[in-house]
Motif scaffolding. Structure first.
Motif, PDB file in Angstrom:
ATOM      1  N   GLU A  42       1.351  -1.092  -0.141  1.00  0.00           N
ATOM      2  CA  GLU A  42       0.200  -0.021  -0.239  1.00  0.00           C
ATOM      3  C   GLU A  42       1.149   1.891   0.194  1.00  0.00           C
ATOM      4  O   GLU A  42       0.209   2.397  -0.430  1.00  0.00           O
ATOM      5  CB  GLU A  42      -0.985   0.362   1.021  1.00  0.00           C
ATOM      6  CG  GLU A  42      -2.544   0.975   1.486  1.00  0.00           C
ATOM      7  CD  GLU A  42      -2.923   1.689   3.402  1.00  0.00           C
ATOM      8  OE1 GLU A  42      -3.446   1.778   2.492  1.00  0.00           O
ATOM      9  OE2 GLU A  42      -2.975  -0.032   3.279  1.00  0.00           O
ATOM     10  N   ARG A  43       1.614   1.430   0.959  1.00  0.00           N
ATOM     11  CA  ARG A  43       3.302   2.168   0.725  1.00  0.00           C
ATOM     12  C   ARG A  43       3.555   2.496  -0.417  1.00  0.00           C
ATOM     13  O   ARG A  43       3.191   3.291  -1.319  1.00  0.00           O
ATOM     14  CB  ARG A  43       4.091   2.236   1.827  1.00  0.00           C
ATOM     15  CG  ARG A  43       3.406   2.648   3.178  1.00  0.00           C
ATOM     16  CD  ARG A  43       4.142   2.243   4.225  1.00  0.00           C
ATOM     17  NE  ARG A  43       5.243   4.061   4.528  1.00  0.00           N
ATOM     18  CZ  ARG A  43       6.095   3.455   4.788  1.00  0.00           C
ATOM     19  NH1 ARG A  43       6.774   2.588   5.634  1.00  0.00           N
ATOM     20  NH2 ARG A  43       7.242   4.709   4.823  1.00  0.00           N
ATOM     21  N   LEU A  44       3.978   1.396  -0.853  1.00  0.00           N
ATOM     22  CA  LEU A  44       4.944   1.612  -2.723  1.00  0.00           C
ATOM     23  C   LEU A  44       3.201   2.100  -3.342  1.00  0.00           C
ATOM     24  O   LEU A  44       3.785   2.949  -3.622  1.00  0.00           O
ATOM     25  CB  LEU A  44       4.833   0.187  -2.629  1.00  0.00           C
ATOM     26  CG  LEU A  44       6.212  -0.196  -4.101  1.00  0.00           C
ATOM     27  CD1 LEU A  44       6.540   0.956  -4.336  1.00  0.00           C
ATOM     28  CD2 LEU A  44       6.013  -1.199  -4.848  1.00  0.00           C
ATOM     29  N   GLU A  45       2.441   1.934  -3.536  1.00  0.00           N
ATOM     30  CA  GLU A  45       1.134   1.862  -4.270  1.00  0.00           C
ATOM     31  C   GLU A  45       1.069   3.849  -4.442  1.00  0.00           C
ATOM     32  O   GLU A  45       1.294   4.228  -5.000  1.00  0.00           O
ATOM     33  CB  GLU A  45       0.001   1.009  -3.672  1.00  0.00           C
ATOM     34  CG  GLU A  45      -1.038   1.612  -5.420  1.00  0.00           C
ATOM     35  CD  GLU A  45      -2.180   0.958  -4.828  1.00  0.00           C
ATOM     36  OE1 GLU A  45      -3.471   0.994  -5.615  1.00  0.00           O
ATOM     37  OE2 GLU A  45      -2.673  -0.402  -3.873  1.00  0.00           O
ATOM     38  N   ARG A  75       1.893   6.108  -7.457  1.00  0.00           N
ATOM     39  CA  ARG A  75       0.162   6.435  -7.671  1.00  0.00           C
ATOM     40  C   ARG A  75       1.155   8.342  -7.850  1.00  0.00           C
ATOM     41  O   ARG A  75      -0.319   9.221  -8.674  1.00  0.00           O
ATOM     42  CB  ARG A  75      -0.802   6.670  -7.074  1.00  0.00           C
ATOM     43  CG  ARG A  75      -1.843   7.035  -7.145  1.00  0.00           C
ATOM     44  CD  ARG A  75      -3.985   7.214  -6.846  1.00  0.00           C
ATOM     45  NE  ARG A  75      -3.093   5.094  -6.243  1.00  0.00           N
ATOM     46  CZ  ARG A  75      -4.404   4.777  -4.684  1.00  0.00           C
ATOM     47  NH1 ARG A  75      -3.950   5.642  -3.851  1.00  0.00           N
ATOM     48  NH2 ARG A  75      -3.801   3.780  -5.366  1.00  0.00           N
ATOM     49  N   SER A  76       1.712   8.744  -6.664  1.00  0.00           N
ATOM     50  CA  SER A  76       1.959  10.523  -6.547  1.00  0.00           C
ATOM     51  C   SER A  76       2.538  10.565  -8.395  1.00  0.00           C
ATOM     52  O   SER A  76       2.977  11.776  -8.449  1.00  0.00           O
ATOM     53  CB  SER A  76       2.096  11.197  -5.535  1.00  0.00           C
ATOM     54  OG  SER A  76       3.612  10.429  -5.352  1.00  0.00           O
ATOM     55  N   GLN A  91      15.694  15.192 -19.658  1.00  0.00           N
ATOM     56  CA  GLN A  91      14.628  15.085 -17.825  1.00  0.00           C
ATOM     57  C   GLN A  91      13.568  13.816 -18.177  1.00  0.00           C
ATOM     58  O   GLN A  91      13.459  13.465 -16.815  1.00  0.00           O
ATOM     59  CB  GLN A  91      14.678  16.369 -17.343  1.00  0.00           C
ATOM     60  CG  GLN A  91      15.714  17.303 -17.802  1.00  0.00           C
ATOM     61  CD  GLN A  91      14.774  18.771 -17.026  1.00  0.00           C
ATOM     62  OE1 GLN A  91      13.682  18.437 -16.408  1.00  0.00           O
ATOM     63  NE2 GLN A  91      15.911  19.683 -17.099  1.00  0.00           N
ATOM     64  N   GLY A  92      13.121  13.778 -18.996  1.00  0.00           N
ATOM     65  CA  GLY A  92      11.698  12.492 -19.384  1.00  0.00           C
ATOM     66  C   GLY A  92      10.642  13.505 -18.773  1.00  0.00           C
ATOM     67  O   GLY A  92      10.722  15.125 -18.880  1.00  0.00           O
ATOM     68  N   ILE A  93       9.583  12.562 -18.939  1.00  0.00           N
ATOM     69  CA  ILE A  93       7.899  13.395 -19.475  1.00  0.00           C
ATOM     70  C   ILE A  93       7.806  14.238 -17.462  1.00  0.00           C
ATOM     71  O   ILE A  93       7.365  15.447 -18.492  1.00  0.00           O
ATOM     72  CB  ILE A  93       7.097  12.345 -19.099  1.00  0.00           C
ATOM     73  CG1 ILE A  93       5.485  13.350 -19.896  1.00  0.00           C
ATOM     74  CG2 ILE A  93       7.162  11.734 -18.314  1.00  0.00           C
ATOM     75  CD1 ILE A  93       5.730  14.037 -20.665  1.00  0.00           C
ATOM     76  N   GLY A  94       8.570  14.133 -16.873  1.00  0.00           N
ATOM     77  CA  GLY A  94       8.355  14.884 -15.425  1.00  0.00           C
ATOM     78  C   GLY A  94       8.792  16.443 -15.118  1.00  0.00           C
ATOM     79  O   GLY A  94       8.035  17.455 -15.567  1.00  0.00           O
ATOM     80  N   GLY A  95      10.786  15.457 -15.887  1.00  0.00           N
ATOM     81  CA  GLY A  95      11.272  17.561 -15.877  1.00  0.00           C
ATOM     82  C   GLY A  95      10.370  18.544 -16.972  1.00  0.00           C
ATOM     83  O   GLY A  95      10.020  19.647 -17.241  1.00  0.00           O
ATOM     84  N   ALA A  96       9.700  18.202 -18.336  1.00  0.00           N
ATOM     85  CA  ALA A  96       9.159  18.593 -19.328  1.00  0.00           C
ATOM     86  C   ALA A  96       7.659  18.825 -18.940  1.00  0.00           C
ATOM     87  O   ALA A  96       7.853  20.226 -19.147  1.00  0.00           O
ATOM     88  CB  ALA A  96       9.376  17.788 -20.784  1.00  0.00           C
ATOM     89  N   LEU A  97       6.879  18.848 -18.304  1.00  0.00           N
ATOM     90  CA  LEU A  97       5.930  18.960 -17.681  1.00  0.00           C
ATOM     91  C   LEU A  97       5.956  19.940 -16.752  1.00  0.00           C
ATOM     92  O   LEU A  97       4.928  20.361 -16.701  1.00  0.00           O
ATOM     93  CB  LEU A  97       4.974  17.665 -17.353  1.00  0.00           C
ATOM     94  CG  LEU A  97       4.349  17.166 -18.247  1.00  0.00           C
ATOM     95  CD1 LEU A  97       3.681  15.407 -17.505  1.00  0.00           C
ATOM     96  CD2 LEU A  97       3.323  17.637 -19.559  1.00  0.00           C
TER      97      LEU A  97
END
Length: 82
Positions: A21-24, A28-29, A55-61
């Protein structure tokens, strides 16, 4: 011996479930919604596309959101006249 197994196995299953659950919640975040990616691909600037590859999708977004925040009436600096 059987009593120990009857106590130990449910406890191990509960610990495993709590760990999953902690991993999920962490996963999810960190996910990106589909509509955010579509919006990015339709309206991205060249520097944001370069950030996608670097940087990947996170940095671009993140760059894309910061740019859009300024357009949508985010906090702006105004000069006060004395």
């Amino acid at each position: 011996m059987t009593a120990w197994l009857a106590i130990l196995i449910p406890l191990l299953v509960m610990v495993f479930a709590l760990g999953m659950e902690r991993l999920e919640t962490r996963l999810r975040s960190g996910t990106v919604r589909e509509d955010e990616v579509e919006d990015f691909l339709e309206r991205a600037r060249p520097d944001e596309v370069k950030a996608l590859f670097r940087q990947g999708i996170g940095g671009a977004l993140q760059l894309f959101r910061l740019r859009n925040l300024g357009k949508r009436g985010g906090p702006r600096r105004t000069k006060e006249r004395a």
